[in-house]
Design an enzyme around this catalytic site. Structure first.
Site, short mmCIF file in Angstrom:
data_model
loop_
_atom_site.label_atom_id
_atom_site.label_comp_id
_atom_site.label_asym_id
_atom_site.label_seq_id
_atom_site.Cartn_x
_atom_site.Cartn_y
_atom_site.Cartn_z
N THR A 1 -7.84 -2.15 7.97
CA THR A 1 -8.22 -1.02 7.14
C THR A 1 -9.66 -1.25 6.66
O THR A 1 -10.31 -2.22 7.04
CB THR A 1 -7.29 -0.93 5.92
OG1 THR A 1 -7.34 -2.19 5.24
CG2 THR A 1 -5.85 -0.67 6.33
N ASP A 2 -10.14 -0.38 5.81
CA ASP A 2 -11.47 -0.59 5.22
C ASP A 2 -11.40 -1.76 4.23
O ASP A 2 -10.33 -2.14 3.78
CB ASP A 2 -11.91 0.69 4.51
CG ASP A 2 -12.20 1.80 5.51
OD1 ASP A 2 -13.32 1.83 6.03
OD2 ASP A 2 -11.29 2.60 5.80
N PRO B 1 -5.84 -4.59 0.67
CA PRO B 1 -5.43 -5.71 1.53
C PRO B 1 -6.44 -6.05 2.62
O PRO B 1 -6.47 -7.17 3.11
CB PRO B 1 -4.10 -5.25 2.14
CG PRO B 1 -3.75 -3.95 1.53
CD PRO B 1 -4.85 -3.51 0.63
N ASP C 1 -8.13 -5.23 13.72
CA ASP C 1 -7.81 -3.80 13.62
C ASP C 1 -7.38 -3.53 12.18
O ASP C 1 -6.21 -3.27 11.91
CB ASP C 1 -6.69 -3.47 14.62
CG ASP C 1 -6.30 -2.01 14.59
OD1 ASP C 1 -7.02 -1.20 13.98
OD2 ASP C 1 -5.24 -1.67 15.18
N GLY D 1 -3.63 -11.65 7.46
CA GLY D 1 -4.42 -12.13 8.59
C GLY D 1 -5.39 -13.24 8.21
O GLY D 1 -5.63 -14.15 8.99
N HIS E 1 -8.58 2.75 20.04
CA HIS E 1 -7.82 1.64 20.61
C HIS E 1 -8.36 1.21 21.97
O HIS E 1 -8.42 0.02 22.26
CB HIS E 1 -6.33 2.02 20.67
CG HIS E 1 -5.71 2.13 19.30
ND1 HIS E 1 -5.03 3.25 18.86
CD2 HIS E 1 -5.71 1.27 18.25
CE1 HIS E 1 -4.63 3.05 17.60
NE2 HIS E 1 -5.03 1.88 17.21
N GLN F 1 0.82 -1.21 0.00
CA GLN F 1 0.00 0.00 0.00
C GLN F 1 0.85 1.26 0.00
O GLN F 1 2.06 1.21 0.14
CB GLN F 1 -0.99 -0.03 1.18
CG GLN F 1 -0.36 -0.43 2.50
CD GLN F 1 -1.29 -1.18 3.45
OE1 GLN F 1 -2.51 -1.11 3.32
NE2 GLN F 1 -0.73 -1.86 4.42
N1 AG3 Z 1 -8.05 1.08 11.27
C1 AG3 Z 1 -9.38 1.58 11.02
C2 AG3 Z 1 -9.44 2.63 9.94
C3 AG3 Z 1 -10.82 2.88 9.52
C4 AG3 Z 1 -10.90 4.15 8.78
N2 AG3 Z 1 -11.98 4.10 7.93
C5 AG3 Z 1 -13.04 4.89 7.92
N3 AG3 Z 1 -12.94 6.13 8.27
N4 AG3 Z 1 -14.11 4.32 7.62
C6 AG3 Z 1 -7.24 1.94 12.02
C7 AG3 Z 1 -5.95 1.38 12.44
C8 AG3 Z 1 -5.61 1.91 13.79
N5 AG3 Z 1 -4.86 1.01 14.55
#
Ligand code: AG3
Length: 282
Positions: free
Chosen positions: A157-158, A162, A155, A138, A61, A30
């Site tokens: 991404t959208d 990935p 935890d 994962g 978190h 990415q």
């Molecule tokens: N992971 C979640 C990001 C989600 C953002 N997406 C959104 N705004 N819909 C974050 C990783 C933090 N450890």
């Protein structure tokens, strides 16, 4: 001053002033950018989407770590899927009863760059002897591992790029296989108002795998567009109703100091606005 404009949504979004560029790299997986913003501190971007900022990361978190851990009260083994910035690791390792944490991150460079440029996220947690880092997809890890966990925290991404595999029915089924009896899976499930389909799809998929599934929420300012939804899935129906007195005594005994989480917020987070209840139909 240059700006960063998030590209997650078509017709709406947020922009940050880039007060200082810290790092930018195309990893094998990415496009990663870390910059400093006067209002939100250091900000980490993956593929055009805000992942975490120093100012509001505690909300996300704390809610993803402490809700399952205090509900269970006895978790020894925790699996974090994603979480390369180390913020989740920091909150999970604050629980003294947790003896083992496996963190499975697909992109080694996210860990390396966040240890360098976002050290306040992990605060040394990567060096905790209870922590085991695995660089792997994962979805592949949960399909093949023989390890078992009391709590799994996705935890991610959208579900673009990935992260997509971490929202598939198969992933949820393999997570269930990796849970000890009565264990719990929580996942980041997007901003409910903006990504309602994501909540609908997840609820349908979880309902085929777990006896009890639900969502809980928190407002995280830089995940713009309203409340963020976290999925909750377990075969222990009672877990979601853990009473406030038990939560209070576990919270007090832990000595953990929080800035968003508390036992009352824990209980209240499971109350869903009607549009969300209607969407999941549960
Ligand atoms: N992971 C979640 C990001 C989600 C953002 N997406 C959104 N705004 N819909 C974050 C990783 C933090 N450890």
């Amino acid at each position: 001053m240059p700006k960063f404009t998030e590209t997650l949504y078509d017709a709406y979004g947020q922009a940050f002033r880039i007060d200082e560029r810290l790092h930018e790299v195309k990893t094998d997986h990415q496009h990663l950018i870390i910059f400093h913003n006067a209002r939100y501190g250091r900000v980490m971007i993956l593929d055009g989407v805000v992942q975490t900022t120093e100012m509001d990361e505690f909300i996300y978190h704390e809610m993803m770590a402490h809700v399952p851990l205090f509900a269970l009260g006895r978790a020894r083994r925790v699996l974090i899927i994603g979480g390369g910035d180390g913020g989740m690791l920091r909150e999970v390792t604050r629980h003294r009863g947790v003896a083992h944490v496996t963190l499975v991150e697909i992109d080694r460079q996210v860990i390396d760059m966040c240890r360098t440029y976002l050290p306040k996220h992990s605060q040394g947690a990567f060096d905790d002897p209870r922590v085991h880092i695995v660089i792997e997809d994962g979805s592949n890890f949960v399909r093949t591992t023989h390890d078992r966990f009391d709590v799994i925290i996705s935890d991610s991404t959208d579900p673009i790029g990935p992260g997509e595999a971490l929202f598939e029915a198969d992933f949820y089924a393999h997570c269930k296989r990796c849970l000890t009896p009565g264990g719990v899976l929580v996942t980041q499930n997007g901003v409910a108002f903006m990504q309602l389909d994501e909540v609908k799809t997840t609820s349908r998929r979880l309902s085929r795998v777990f006896d009890d599934w639900h969502f809980y929420t928190a407002a995280v300012p830089t995940y713009v567009g309203g409340i963020m939804a976290f999925a909750w899935a377990t075969d222990n129906r009672a877990l979601r109703d853990t009473d406030v007195e038990s939560l209070k005594s576990r919270y007090r005994a832990s000595g953990i100091q929080t800035r968003y989480y508390n036992p009352e917020i824990h209980r209240a987070a499971f109350a869903l606005p009607q549009y969300l209840r209607d969407a999941v139909g549960g």
